[in-house]
Every structure is written in structure tokens, then in C-alpha cells.
Design a protein around this motif. Sequence first.
Motif, short mmCIF file in Angstrom:
data_model
loop_
_atom_site.label_atom_id
_atom_site.label_comp_id
_atom_site.label_asym_id
_atom_site.label_seq_id
_atom_site.Cartn_x
_atom_site.Cartn_y
_atom_site.Cartn_z
N ARG A 82 0.86 -1.18 0.00
CA ARG A 82 0.00 0.00 0.00
C ARG A 82 0.90 1.23 0.00
NH1 ARG A 82 -3.77 0.99 5.14
NH2 ARG A 82 -1.78 1.56 6.09
N PHE A 141 -9.01 -6.31 6.57
CA PHE A 141 -8.32 -6.63 5.31
C PHE A 141 -8.15 -8.15 5.19
CE2 PHE A 141 -6.30 -2.62 3.74
CZ PHE A 141 -6.77 -1.77 4.72
N ILE A 173 -11.16 -5.19 1.33
CA ILE A 173 -11.22 -4.31 2.50
C ILE A 173 -12.69 -4.19 2.89
CG2 ILE A 173 -10.59 -2.10 3.52
CD1 ILE A 173 -8.67 -1.67 1.17
N THR A 175 -14.81 0.07 4.76
CA THR A 175 -13.72 1.00 4.45
C THR A 175 -13.80 2.27 5.29
OG1 THR A 175 -15.04 1.83 2.60
CG2 THR A 175 -13.29 0.24 2.09
N ASP A 195 -8.10 4.39 4.65
CA ASP A 195 -7.75 3.32 3.70
C ASP A 195 -7.44 3.89 2.33
OD1 ASP A 195 -10.38 1.22 5.07
OD2 ASP A 195 -8.28 1.42 5.70
#
Lengths: 113, 112
Positions: free
Chosen positions: A36, A65, A79, A82, A86
Motif C-alpha cells: 500500500r 483486510f 477491504i 472501508t 484506507d
Amino acid sequence: DTGVSQNPRHKITKRGQNVTFRCDPISEHNRLYWYRQTLGQGPEFLTYFQNEAQLEKSRLLSDRFSAERPKGSFSTLEIQRTEQGDSAMYLCASSRGGYTEAFFGQGTRLTVV
Amino acid sequence: GESVGLHLPTLSVQEGDNSIINCAYSNSASDYFIWYKQESGKGPQFIIDIRSNMDKRQGQRVTVLLNKTVKHLSLQIAATQPGDSAVYFCAENEDSSYKLIFGSGTRLLVRP
């Protein structure tokens, strides 16, 4: 295109919704990584698969997650519920050996509004 | 396209000059290091790597130097070209882990 493919490229979702991203690695690459990246930062490791086995998982990967690679080919990252935090670029990479041979996809940009 | 780094340290060089990008790493147990180049809208691209049993490695127009004493890594790009403009990240890895730990990145701008 024989590179790592990620879909969708962009996703805008409302807070609280679930989202799922897909990564198709380079054919015959048995290793697959999820990272990420937030704006202005380097990528942060999320998880690693060798074939279908998830061998390493970051503490960043909260209970919301989950990642799968059911047949050792493509992978999904989901995910749930959310949150605005995020919002980031989610990158997938694959390799046959170590990172020397790893190729990153173009990423999925998630925006949570 | 995507903006990779909005508030990154920036190195501006004249086309044809040499560039040196520096990186301090955090883990003294790291034994493998990689430099990546990331262009806007794209994922990181491998440039060159080095293991901890070496202090220098050369590629095509690029050289990586490793100083384990002070936990410092540098990337030298010879005869910098406009196509070298991008954000550059160093990354470190321990043999015991599959994860890379990326540094915060440096934006390289090449002036024509």
C-alpha cells in the motif's frame, strides 16, 4: 501486455462499503506481494503469497483486510467497512525468484469518501 | 497521471550531469537493498540491488554504494537524462522476511 495487471485502476467508495481488488501476476510467477502506498510515502508491505500459501502478513493488515490467492494464480485483496484512512494506492508485485525479478503492477487507487 | 510524491525532497540536475541520491536505512540486520524508480502513474521499477557482503555494485549508468557502518546507501546516475526524472526509493530486506521496507523517496528533476 504480459506485465502484472491490476483491476480496477481507480475505485471511489463510500465509507463503510466493502471493496475488492484483483491482481493478475505474470504467468508462472509463484510469488505475489501486496503493498500500500499513500501520497508522498514509499510503499508499505501488506502480505506475501508463495503459490496459494499466505506466508507473511503485516500488522498493517487489520481484521478488515483479507487477501487470497486460491489457485496460486490471481489474487484478491478485500477491504471491509472501508475508512477514509484506507485511501491509498494498492500495489501488487509478482516474481519467480526474489525481488530482483519482481515486477510491480500500476496499482489500484482507492478513494474513500 | 498519479502524483507519486507531493512533498518529497527534490534533487534538480542539469541534463548530462551526474546525480547522487542518498538513503539512510534503519535496520542493521538488513542484508539486501534495492533502488527503485517510480514514474507518475506507475508502480516501482527495479533499478539495481546490492547485498550486504558488497559495498559497491555497478549497472548500466547506475552505481549503488553501501556503507554498513553508518547504514547509508547511495545511487549514482551517470550522464542523467530527461527520462531519469522520477521518484527514487531505496528499500531494505532481511533474509528472514519477505517484506521490503521502503524509504521515503527523493524526486529527481532533470533540467534540459
